[in-house]
Design an enzyme around this catalytic site. Structure first.
Site, PDB file in Angstrom:
ATOM      1  N   GLY A  56       0.690  -1.147   0.068  1.00 10.98           N
ATOM      2  CA  GLY A  56       0.112   0.185  -0.007  1.00 10.98           C
ATOM      3  C   GLY A  56       0.902   1.155   0.013  1.00 10.98           C
ATOM      4  N   CYS A  83       5.396  -5.976   1.499  1.00  7.84           N
ATOM      5  CA  CYS A  83       5.732  -4.490   1.444  1.00  7.84           C
ATOM      6  C   CYS A  83       5.073  -3.984   2.533  1.00  7.84           C
ATOM      7  CB  CYS A  83       5.103  -4.146   0.038  1.00  7.84           C
ATOM      8  SG  CYS A  83       6.294  -2.640  -0.452  1.00  7.84           S
ATOM      9  N   TYR A  84       3.990  -2.998   2.324  1.00  6.40           N
ATOM     10  CA  TYR A  84       3.599  -2.323   3.419  1.00  6.40           C
ATOM     11  C   TYR A  84       3.090  -3.394   4.578  1.00  6.40           C
ATOM     12  CZ  TYR A  84       0.512   0.568   6.397  1.00  6.40           C
ATOM     13  OH  TYR A  84      -0.431   0.939   7.471  1.00  6.40           O
ATOM     14  N   HIS A 170       7.758  -7.841  -3.941  1.00  8.88           N
ATOM     15  CA  HIS A 170       6.261  -8.340  -4.441  1.00  8.88           C
ATOM     16  C   HIS A 170       6.623  -9.759  -5.012  1.00  8.88           C
ATOM     17  CE1 HIS A 170       4.112  -4.734  -3.790  1.00  8.88           C
ATOM     18  NE2 HIS A 170       5.076  -4.035  -3.702  1.00  8.88           N
ATOM     19  N   GLU A 172       4.111 -11.369  -5.849  1.00  8.32           N
ATOM     20  CA  GLU A 172       3.032 -11.579  -6.968  1.00  8.32           C
ATOM     21  C   GLU A 172       3.215 -11.174  -8.500  1.00  8.32           C
ATOM     22  OE1 GLU A 172       3.409  -9.522  -4.555  1.00  8.32           O
ATOM     23  OE2 GLU A 172       2.248  -7.607  -5.002  1.00  8.32           O
ATOM     24  N   ASP A 228     -18.932 -12.592 -20.503  1.00 13.89           N
ATOM     25  CA  ASP A 228     -19.665 -12.859 -19.136  1.00 13.89           C
ATOM     26  C   ASP A 228     -21.075 -13.152 -19.317  1.00 13.89           C
ATOM     27  OD1 ASP A 228     -17.156 -11.785 -18.601  1.00 13.89           O
ATOM     28  OD2 ASP A 228     -17.899  -9.815 -18.009  1.00 13.89           O
ATOM     29  N   LYS A 367     -11.799 -12.238 -15.233  1.00 10.01           N
ATOM     30  CA  LYS A 367     -12.190 -12.751 -16.535  1.00 10.01           C
ATOM     31  C   LYS A 367     -11.249 -14.023 -17.141  1.00 10.01           C
ATOM     32  CE  LYS A 367     -14.055 -10.497 -20.130  1.00 10.01           C
ATOM     33  NZ  LYS A 367     -15.288  -9.709 -19.913  1.00 10.01           N
TER      34      LYS A 367
END
Ligand code: XMP
Length: 511
Positions: A56, A83-84, A170, A172, A228, A367
């Site tokens: 963040g 991180c944060y 990070h 990810e 969708d 998605k």
């Protein structure tokens, strides 16, 4: 949906919350993002096997810095702070967080100082992606430092007793080469997740839950032919068959053959499928209108009107179904990330039909997961792979006044562009690509005659979130082949341009 194994991601306003959620799901574990403001009881009620704190923009010393609910550390659930998230954890347990002299953004090399569970399968030196101002200067008691970089003495920490872990970088993002290994070890070994979350699993469970909820009731779905709503229709028809009615409003603003493709996919599926051929109505209302926003408004209103008329013919239904997907929910401000746009799908169609409840079976899916579910359910490939298409359709790709003639010209040219992109195998690399019939006419020469015809613009963009985009570097040969075919095969176009603006400053669509 209530999967048995769940990871909760507590969002501190980081830009990567959704990416973390996807990565967790890629490890076969269902994940959900919640705001840091969520009450502890609500988090515990979800029975998470583990918790991840996101990054963040805040600094732990700032007034009002985001904090997770009190008692979260005492709940005995493994926590991975990124991180944060790591800095907050350190701060909470008496460590020291500081602003560094040399900020580390981008690539950094982490030197491993220990295994601390999450580093167990990681190499002694590994490249990671950093992006934060603050760093941990002193780890709290009970935490071992398991990695450092040149400028960051404490890049990763672990308290394997209490199962608390933190990394300054990070894991990810793709740039962190062994990030997935760290997440996988955390999920499978530390949290004890089996990792059996698959689309097959999801589909079976969703079908069961839809049947339970609907009983012998009637469900109505507005089917647009987009990914969708098509996947939603397929899922519901599998679950409840003829109790489902789909209304497909063909406004005549679809791409070449699209209306027939949607009909072919659902006509014999067992559901009650209604195609409303409303082309003339829409064209009639658009006659003489040139302003883009007015065009959008007219189409939106007319759509509701058609739907309302058809809905009345059906009478009372019990449920209205919608193809709302997870990013729609998060973007609409239910998560913590800044409210980017109020998505048209959430809250969706106004109450034009009488119904008791809303069914949104894709509400938990990203998605690409929606596409995977479509594949799992055997939905036609051209629907599963369909690129995003705006609700107002080709009306906002014919600049200025929309006429049947212009729409037909555009449809042919757009089909050629799409064919050539597919032939060059660029269709999975480019995010969205289409042709636009501009309102500009210019002088040309064909054979021995002077022409005065329309300019066609070709557009192709690469993007992950559609909020920003880059123009796609389409090879000259593909542009050349497309151009040649369009001037030879389509009447009414004598000049073709390729759009080389990104978003910003342009938008993806022209109107
Ligand atoms: P822009 O043009 O705003 O488009 O850069 C971003 C993405 O949104 C799609 N788009 C729409 N989708 N209704 C929709 O359902 C709309 O009115 C609409 N306008 C734009 C666009 O195709 C792109 O994917």
């Amino acid at each position: 949906m209530k999967p048995e194994e769940r990871i909760i991601i507590i969002d501190f306003g980081g830009q990567y919350a959704q990416l973390i959620a996807r990565r967790v799901r890629e490890c076969g574990v269902y994940s959900e993002i919640v705001s840091y403001r969520t009450a502890l009881a609500d988090i515990l009620a979800k029975e998470p096997k583990g918790i991840i704190f996101t990054g963040g923009p805040a600094s732990v010393y700032e007034e009002g810095a985001p904090q997770p609910p009190e008692g979260i550390f005492a709940a005995g659930i493994p926590i991975f702070g990124i991180c944060y998230g790591m800095q907050h954890m350190c701060h909470e347990f008496g460590g020291v967080v500081e602003r560094p002299k040399n900020k580390e953004y981008g690539f950094a090399r982490v030197y491993k100082d220990g295994d601390g569970d999450i580093f167990r399968d990681v190499a002694a030196q590994t490249d990671v992606w950093m992006s934060h101002g603050d760093y941990v200067a002193s780890a709290p008691e009970g935490f071992a430092v398991i990695g450092h970089t040149e400028h960051t003495p404490i890049a990763a920490i672990a308290d394997t007793e209490r199962k608390l872990y933190g990394v300054q970088f990070h894991p990810e993002v793709e740039h962190t080469r062994e990030g997935m290994k760290m997440l996988r070890t955390f999920l499978h070994d530390v949290c004890g997740c089996r990792g059996d979350w698959t689309m097959e699993h999801y589909a079976a469970q969703a079908i069961r839950e839809i049947r339970e909820r609907v009983g012998d009731g009637k469900v109505l779905l507005a089917l647009s032919g987009g990914v969708d709503s098509s996947v939603c229709a397929q899922l519901l028809s599998r679950a409840i068959g003829s109790q489902l009615t789909c209304i497909f409003v063909d406004h005549g603003l679809m791409r070449k053959n699209e209306g027939d493709e949607v009909e072919a996919a659902f006509r014999d599926s067992g559901m009650h499928f209604i195609r409303v051929n409303a082309q003339d109505r829409f064209l009639g209302r658009l006659a003489g209108v040139t302003d883009p926003e007015t065009k959008r408004k007219i189409i939106g209103e007319e759509f509701i009107r058609v739907f309302e008329e058809e809905g009345r013919k059906i009478g009372q239904v019990d449920f209205l179904a919608q193809g709302t997907i997870y990013p729609d929910v998060v973007e609409s401000g239910e998560g913590n990330a800044a409210v980017i746009k109020s998505h048209h799908n959430v809250g969706g169609l106004p109450a034009v039909v009488d119904f008791k409840g809303l069914i949104e079976p894709l509400r938990d899916l990203f998605k690409d997961e929606v596409r995977a579910l479509g594949e799992e359910l055997g939905l036609a490939d051209y629907l599963v792979r369909r690129q995003p298409f705006p609700g107002p359709g080709l009306a906002i790709r014919v600049m200025g006044e929309v006429t049947k003639g212009k729409l037909d010209t555009l449809r042919e040219a757009d089909a050629i562009w799409r064919e050539e992109i597919a032939k060059a195998e660029l269709d999975r690399k480019v995010s969205q690509y289409f042709a636009v019939l501009t309102a500009n006419r210019s002088v040309g020469v064909m054979g021995d005659s002077r022409t005065y015809s329309y300019t066609l613009a070709l557009r192709a963009v690469v993007t992950t979130d559609f909020m920003t985009a880059e123009w796609a570097r389409i090879p000259y040969e593909v542009l050349e082949a497309t151009g040649n075919r369009i001037v030879n095969e389509v009447e009414g176009i004598n000049r073709i341009v390729y759009d080389i603006t990104g978003k910003p400053p342009a938008t993806i669509e022209f109107e």
